[in-house]
Write an enzyme that holds these catalytic residues in place. Structure first.
Site, PDB file in Angstrom:
ATOM      1  N   GLY A 148     -74.801  -1.684  27.251  1.00 40.81           N
ATOM      2  CA  GLY A 148     -75.624  -2.589  27.503  1.00 40.81           C
ATOM      3  C   GLY A 148     -77.338  -1.585  27.490  1.00 40.81           C
ATOM      4  O   GLY A 148     -77.042  -0.424  27.611  1.00 40.81           O
ATOM      5  N   CYS A 149     -78.261  -2.138  26.613  1.00 37.53           N
ATOM      6  CA  CYS A 149     -79.668  -2.039  26.453  1.00 37.53           C
ATOM      7  C   CYS A 149     -80.019  -2.100  28.288  1.00 37.53           C
ATOM      8  O   CYS A 149     -80.290  -0.962  28.628  1.00 37.53           O
ATOM      9  CB  CYS A 149     -80.526  -2.562  25.680  1.00 37.53           C
ATOM     10  SG  CYS A 149     -80.221  -4.502  25.993  1.00 37.53           S
ATOM     11  N   TYR A 150     -80.248  -3.033  28.400  1.00 36.26           N
ATOM     12  CA  TYR A 150     -80.971  -2.721  30.099  1.00 36.26           C
ATOM     13  C   TYR A 150     -79.569  -2.463  30.911  1.00 36.26           C
ATOM     14  O   TYR A 150     -80.780  -1.352  31.306  1.00 36.26           O
ATOM     15  CB  TYR A 150     -80.551  -4.663  30.685  1.00 36.26           C
ATOM     16  CG  TYR A 150     -81.866  -6.045  29.865  1.00 36.26           C
ATOM     17  CD1 TYR A 150     -83.007  -5.312  31.112  1.00 36.26           C
ATOM     18  CD2 TYR A 150     -81.365  -6.817  29.263  1.00 36.26           C
ATOM     19  CE1 TYR A 150     -83.695  -5.902  29.841  1.00 36.26           C
ATOM     20  CE2 TYR A 150     -82.412  -7.961  29.205  1.00 36.26           C
ATOM     21  CZ  TYR A 150     -83.760  -8.065  29.037  1.00 36.26           C
ATOM     22  OH  TYR A 150     -84.445  -8.091  28.846  1.00 36.26           O
TER      23      TYR A 150
END
Length: 339
Positions: A148-150
């Site tokens: 995921g990005c976060y």
């Protein structure tokens, strides 16, 4: 020449994959699929791709798709990939999945935050695709769960520090912000221009799906359970993501110790840039790149270390990292198609 295909090519991450793979020196993009835009050229859906790709979006058919590709990118909503990836693997196609379906080793954690998993044996053996930290495992993977990005911002900043004992595992807080493209291309009230413009707010404060992903990887690095306070915020910007992480230095450890560990960890990693002392990352400097910029600062009064980490959420946070994973899986130059 590697033959690649994209399943779900018309979302933001799918379109970025089309753009970059069409220019990749070692890849032929042979097939793209879309349920919504079947029969339309990708350049009609995204006019910016005119002159880059005129591929026509097809309906997904496992047999015909797999006959045309060596590697597949599944840029689909959660739950859908777990239903099609087993068939792709059986037909000899390796997979980089951009959903959450294959990010968790502990299937129970996935099921607690998403839905029942229909291919748990694959999830347990998939490789978490954080390229800088799991390079060797990615090389031999049949299926990679693209992070995921976060989590990418937080894990690249913290995993080396936890492993080296530079910071304590208790009391970690991440104050994270993302541009609205992180919500995807689907319509939602919160991402409308009038709602997001000149606005700044936290969301999902009581629990975001990326928290268990972050905690699973940090716990593995630490060798014991790690819990974090993770608060996401929505920025009035199209793309870009920054996490400001607050942690406590271990006894006797300093900011300089933290800097040396990060410098050593990422010395030969092309897409992590450690900012000079006194400098912090800026999302403006990572937009439209596959870089992750990391900066450090400490407060000697209370032993706190502040680590800031910035990426482009659509590239290092999604499609760029997916191509980086593909490069590693295929034995290519890790930077190919990304610089």
């Amino acid at each position: 020449m590697i033959k690649a295909g994209i399943i779900g090519a018309t979302g933001y991450t799918g379109a970025e994959l089309v753009r970059m793979l069409s220019a990749h020196p070692d890849v032929e993009l042979t097939v793209i699929t879309s349920r919504q835009y079947e029969g339309k050229k990708i350049s009609d859906v995204y006019p910016a791709l005119s002159g880059r790709s005129d591929l026509v979006c097809e309906a997904f058919d496992p047999k015909t798709f797999c006959e045309q590709v060596d590697i597949a990118f599944t840029a689909l909503p959660h739950k859908i990939p777990m239903g099609i990836v087993p068939d792709l693997l059986e037909r000899g196609v390796r997979v980089v999945d951009l959903s959450a379906d294959f990010r968790f080793r502990n299937v129970a954690d996935y099921e607690a935050w998403y839905q029942p998993h229909t291919a748990p044996e694959l999830s347990e053996n998939a490789v978490y695709g954080l390229c800088e930290l799991y390079h060797d495992e990615i090389q031999h993977a049949r299926v990679v769960g693209n992070p995921g990005c976060y989590p990418t911002t937080i894990l690249l900043a913290l995993v080396p520090l936890l492993k080296a004992g530079i910071i304590r595992a208790e009391g970690i807080v991440s104050d994270s912000k993302s541009g609205v493209s992180g919500a995807g291309r689907g319509l939602s009230l919160g991402s409308h221009f009038c709602e997001a413009n000149e606005s700044f707010k936290p969301y999902k404060v009581d629990g975001h799906r990326h928290r268990p992903e972050i905690e699973e990887v940090l716990s593995a690095a630490h060798g014991d359970g790690v819990e974090v306070t993770f608060i996401p915020h929505l920025l009035p910007a199209t793309r870009g993501m920054l996490s400001t992480i607050y942690c406590t230095l271990a006894e006797g450890k300093t900011e300089e110790d933290a800097r040396q560990v990060l410098e050593s960890t990422y010395a030969d990693r092309p897409f992590v840039r450690l900012r000079e002392k006194g400098m912090m990352p800026d999302i403006l400097h990572v937009q439209h790149t596959n870089f992750c910029d990391i900066g450090l600062s400490s407060d000697s009064r209370n032993g706190r270390l502040v680590v800031a980490s910035a990426i482009d959420n659509l590239l290092k946070g999604a499609s760029g990292q997916a191509i980086q994973n593909m490069n590693i899986m295929a034995g290519l130059d890790e930077k190919a198609g990304l610089l």
